[in-house]
Design a protein around this motif. Structure first.
Motif, mmCIF file in Angstrom:
data_model
loop_
_atom_site.group_PDB
_atom_site.id
_atom_site.type_symbol
_atom_site.label_atom_id
_atom_site.label_comp_id
_atom_site.label_asym_id
_atom_site.label_seq_id
_atom_site.Cartn_x
_atom_site.Cartn_y
_atom_site.Cartn_z
ATOM 1 N N UNK A 93 -4.579 12.418 -1.570
ATOM 2 C CA UNK A 93 -3.151 12.251 -1.873
ATOM 3 C C UNK A 93 -2.533 11.183 -0.977
ATOM 4 N N UNK A 94 -2.892 11.211 0.301
ATOM 5 C CA UNK A 94 -2.389 10.192 1.229
ATOM 6 C C UNK A 94 -2.814 8.798 0.768
ATOM 7 N N UNK A 95 -4.070 8.663 0.317
ATOM 8 C CA UNK A 95 -4.546 7.378 -0.181
ATOM 9 C C UNK A 95 -3.762 6.909 -1.400
ATOM 10 N N UNK A 96 -3.424 7.835 -2.297
ATOM 11 C CA UNK A 96 -2.630 7.482 -3.479
ATOM 12 C C UNK A 96 -1.216 7.057 -3.089
ATOM 13 N N UNK A 97 -0.629 7.738 -2.111
ATOM 14 C CA UNK A 97 0.717 7.360 -1.648
ATOM 15 C C UNK A 97 0.686 5.964 -1.042
ATOM 16 N N UNK A 98 -0.311 5.721 -0.207
ATOM 17 C CA UNK A 98 -0.422 4.405 0.422
ATOM 18 C C UNK A 98 -0.653 3.307 -0.615
ATOM 19 N N UNK A 99 -1.446 3.627 -1.643
ATOM 20 C CA UNK A 99 -1.757 2.600 -2.642
ATOM 21 C C UNK A 99 -0.631 2.409 -3.643
ATOM 22 N N UNK A 100 0.291 3.369 -3.773
ATOM 23 C CA UNK A 100 1.372 3.233 -4.757
ATOM 24 C C UNK A 100 2.275 2.039 -4.456
ATOM 25 N N UNK A 101 2.365 1.679 -3.190
ATOM 26 C CA UNK A 101 3.087 0.463 -2.825
ATOM 27 C C UNK A 101 2.527 -0.751 -3.565
ATOM 28 N N UNK A 102 1.211 -0.804 -3.666
ATOM 29 C CA UNK A 102 0.554 -1.968 -4.266
ATOM 30 C C UNK A 102 0.711 -2.004 -5.782
ATOM 31 N N UNK A 103 1.050 -0.865 -6.403
ATOM 32 C CA UNK A 103 1.275 -0.889 -7.851
ATOM 33 C C UNK A 103 2.437 -1.829 -8.177
ATOM 34 N N UNK A 104 3.536 -1.672 -7.436
ATOM 35 C CA UNK A 104 4.676 -2.561 -7.644
ATOM 36 C C UNK A 104 4.422 -3.964 -7.110
ATOM 37 N N UNK A 105 3.727 -4.031 -5.986
ATOM 38 C CA UNK A 105 3.407 -5.319 -5.355
ATOM 39 C C UNK A 105 2.617 -6.196 -6.312
ATOM 40 N N UNK A 106 1.769 -5.558 -7.109
ATOM 41 C CA UNK A 106 0.939 -6.285 -8.062
ATOM 42 C C UNK A 106 1.783 -6.893 -9.191
ATOM 43 N N UNK A 125 -10.362 -5.972 3.400
ATOM 44 C CA UNK A 125 -10.453 -5.529 4.797
ATOM 45 C C UNK A 125 -9.109 -5.481 5.487
ATOM 46 N N UNK A 126 -8.253 -6.478 5.228
ATOM 47 C CA UNK A 126 -6.964 -6.546 5.909
ATOM 48 C C UNK A 126 -6.076 -5.364 5.551
ATOM 49 N N UNK A 127 -5.986 -5.020 4.271
ATOM 50 C CA UNK A 127 -5.095 -3.942 3.857
ATOM 51 C C UNK A 127 -5.610 -2.572 4.273
ATOM 52 N N UNK A 128 -6.927 -2.419 4.324
ATOM 53 C CA UNK A 128 -7.473 -1.147 4.815
ATOM 54 C C UNK A 128 -7.066 -0.927 6.264
ATOM 55 N N UNK A 131 -7.112 -5.834 -4.411
ATOM 56 C CA UNK A 131 -7.956 -5.356 -3.315
ATOM 57 C C UNK A 131 -7.239 -4.265 -2.527
ATOM 58 N N UNK A 132 -5.928 -4.446 -2.336
ATOM 59 C CA UNK A 132 -5.165 -3.414 -1.643
ATOM 60 C C UNK A 132 -5.090 -2.123 -2.429
ATOM 61 N N UNK A 133 -4.870 -2.234 -3.736
ATOM 62 C CA UNK A 133 -4.780 -1.041 -4.593
ATOM 63 C C UNK A 133 -6.098 -0.267 -4.566
ATOM 64 N N UNK A 134 -7.197 -0.981 -4.871
ATOM 65 C CA UNK A 134 -8.488 -0.302 -4.955
ATOM 66 C C UNK A 134 -9.022 0.074 -3.573
ATOM 67 N N UNK A 135 -8.851 -0.838 -2.613
ATOM 68 C CA UNK A 135 -9.400 -0.587 -1.290
ATOM 69 C C UNK A 135 -8.733 0.565 -0.580
ATOM 70 N N UNK A 136 -7.391 0.631 -0.657
ATOM 71 C CA UNK A 136 -6.666 1.704 0.027
ATOM 72 C C UNK A 136 -6.962 3.055 -0.608
ATOM 73 N N UNK A 137 -6.968 3.105 -1.948
ATOM 74 C CA UNK A 137 -7.278 4.357 -2.633
ATOM 75 C C UNK A 137 -8.747 4.740 -2.431
ATOM 76 N N UNK A 189 -10.640 4.056 0.069
ATOM 77 C CA UNK A 189 -10.866 4.519 1.440
ATOM 78 C C UNK A 189 -10.599 6.016 1.556
ATOM 79 N N UNK A 190 -9.513 6.492 0.941
ATOM 80 C CA UNK A 190 -9.237 7.931 0.953
ATOM 81 C C UNK A 190 -10.357 8.719 0.299
ATOM 82 N N UNK A 191 -10.873 8.200 -0.810
ATOM 83 C CA UNK A 191 -11.974 8.876 -1.505
ATOM 84 C C UNK A 191 -13.247 8.859 -0.648
ATOM 85 N N UNK A 192 -13.563 7.696 -0.048
ATOM 86 C CA UNK A 192 -14.772 7.584 0.781
ATOM 87 C C UNK A 192 -14.707 8.527 1.966
#
Length: 519
Positions: A147-160, A343-346, A473-479, A481-484
């Motif tokens: 859930x934390x990973x999804x919250x962090x990645x939701x920023x990138x949904x709009x950013x994209x 790497x940077x966004x992670x 990369x931010x969307x997929x990488x951040x989400x 990372x939470x899964x990994x």
């Protein structure tokens, strides 16, 4: 112009023009102030002789000539960009040969750079505060790592969503309006974040995505502004300074967030940081202009210095997508931006969590130690900018400079991340993180400077295009990372980043260039 004067000017053409059937008429024009208006467009393959002129005069009534005599020619108040550009270059003024200083005070182009620097400072303050606040928020609302990973990645949904749109907007209406809109938009979204969190996860996702929409236009707008304001000999330094604002914003956000949370609670971080955008916007409205041609207070000396390193260009009205996407250096930018940002966004979003979970730092320590890599990036980015500009001034090709800088920006982080699995103390882990991010900052003089090199007229669009890949990369990488982390370890997270850094190195050195490929 009276009818008599009109006829006299017509009959006073050089003799050759009366005789040669292949000659062409020169343009007859009149001027009012600085506007030049063409009265006749000549250039047809035949030249009318005297008989034609007599017939024309006989067939034209005196009333028609009276109309010509009394006619008032409307002169538009707006001047095409190219004419304003040529007028500015033709001013009889002296400039500094080295382009470093202008008499009369602090150069205005560096005022624009500093304002962009402060905008990016706020940008990362408002972005990175979530990486600290998410720890008490997750505890309060019982969120899982996924859930934390999804919250962090939701920023990138709009950013994209606004990367390419922001570039098109900036290139067509000007960077001042677009960057001002972005700061106001993301500041409001930052202030609304605590309210959305209390209402529920769907509302928090939406507000964080809205914040991403505002921040998504910042890079394209800034690129558009600097492509017009900054000469090529100062490009790396100016970009490095602006991006150092991002790093110092991370430093400020990570340093002050724990203190504010400890004293006033986690919502105070969003309220205080978000309100700073109004202060910036007030200054921006009064000091900034989209182009040197639009600034009435700009000294003539500095205007000519800037414009002599530019090319005359009309505002962009259409984007040649097929041409842009057919160029290998454009795809080198896109792929490299993706590899770099993974790497940077992670590290941007997960570093405090890494310090807290792996190195066992408390909330305040996680924030303070997370400051060090970003502080190092601020200094190394600017140092890299000076080195790159110095090499360009000494005659090293821009292509070679960009490749060297970006290679450091890829291989440096890759090396230091591989060392994290071998260190056995928190101090060494922090050192590796710091060196990784410090070498990463050389990318500002590599791929981040390359948009203006290869397509100065479409720099905003090109930044939007390549940064779209970076945001993915931010969307997929951040989400991811939470899964990994829920199914693996931090070593697995770092291995993926290292692999992408190596791919980026190969692609960049094979296909990138520092030469202009799009006019």
């Amino acid at each position: 112009m009276t009818a008599r004067a009109l006829l006299l000017s017509y009959y006073n053409l050089p003799p050759k023009l009366h005789c040669s059937p292949e000659a062409t008429f020169p343009k007859r024009s009149f001027s009012s102030r600085s506007h030049t208006h063409t009265l006749f467009e000549f250039g047809s393959p035949f030249l009318p002789g005297r008989g034609f002129r007599r017939g024309l005069i006989r067939r034209t009534s005196w009333r028609a000539w009276a109309d010509v005599k009394s006619k008032t020619y409307g002169i538009s108040d707006s001047v095409p960009e190219s004419l304003k550009f040529e007028d500015a270059l033709n001013d009889d003024v002296l400039t500094e040969d080295d382009g470093e200083t202008i008499s009369g005070g602090f150069p205005k182009r560096w005022v624009i750079v500093l304002l962009c620097f402060s905008a990016f400072l706020l940008c990362n303050m408002d972005r990175v505060n979530m990486s600290i606040a998410i720890l008490p928020m997750a505890s309060e609302y019982h969120w899982s790592p996924t859930t934390v990973g999804l919250i962090q990645s939701s920023f990138f949904w709009g950013y994209l969503l606004t990367q390419i749109a922001g570039g098109i907007w900036a290139d067509t209406v000007g960077g001042k309006l677009v960057l001002g809109f972005g700061v106001v938009w993301w500041s409001i979204a930052t202030i609304l974040t605590p309210i959305a969190a209390k209402l529920g996860l769907p509302f928090l996702f939406i507000v964080r995505a809205f914040m991403g929409i505002g921040e998504g236009v910042a890079m394209p707008a800034m690129n558009n502004l600097l492509s017009k304001w900054v000469p090529v000999s100062e490009r790396s330094r100016s970009l490095a300074m602006v991006y150092s604002g991002m790093y110092l914003g991370s430093v400020t956000g990570l340093a002050f967030s724990p203190m504010l949370i400890h004293k006033f609670g986690w919502p105070s971080v969003f309220y205080s940081f978000g309100s700073l955008g109004t202060v910036w916007f007030t200054v921006w409205l009064s000091k900034a202009h989209s182009s040197p041609l639009d600034d009435p207070e700009l000294l003539p000396e500095e205007k000519k210095l800037i414009l002599r390193n530019s090319v005359s260009k009309e505002p962009v009205k259409s984007i040649p997508w097929k041409l842009i996407l057919s160029k290998p250096p454009v795809w080198a930018l896109i792929v490299s931006h993706f590899c770099h940002n993974w790497g940077t966004f992670i590290l941007l979003t997960w570093m405090p969590t890494y310090y807290h979970q792996v190195l066992k730092f408390n909330l305040t320590e996680s924030g303070m130690f997370a400051v060090l890599p970003w502080l190092t990036m601020a200094f190394s980015a600017y140092a890299g900018g000076w080195i790159a500009d110095s090499l360009v001034r000494k005659g090293v090709s821009v292509t070679v400079v960009r490749k060297i800088m970006q290679t450091i920006g890829f291989l440096g982080p890759a090396f230091f991340l591989t060392q994290l699995s071998h260190v056995d103390s928190p101090a060494m882990a922090v050192l590796c993180m710091t060196c990784s991010q410090g070498s990463d900052a050389f990318s500002q003089s590599g791929l981040y400077s390359n948009h203006q090199d290869i397509a100065p007229r479409y720099s905003g669009v090109l930044m939007g295009l390549s940064n779209t890949a970076g945001v993915l990369a931010g969307v997929f990488g951040t989400a991811a990372t939470g899964y990994i982390l829920q199914h693996g370890s931090w070593d697995d997270v770092f291995k993926v980043s290292v692999g992408l850094y190596l791919v980026g190195t190969v692609v960049w050195n094979l296909f990138s260039t520092g030469e202009k490929i799009l006019d």
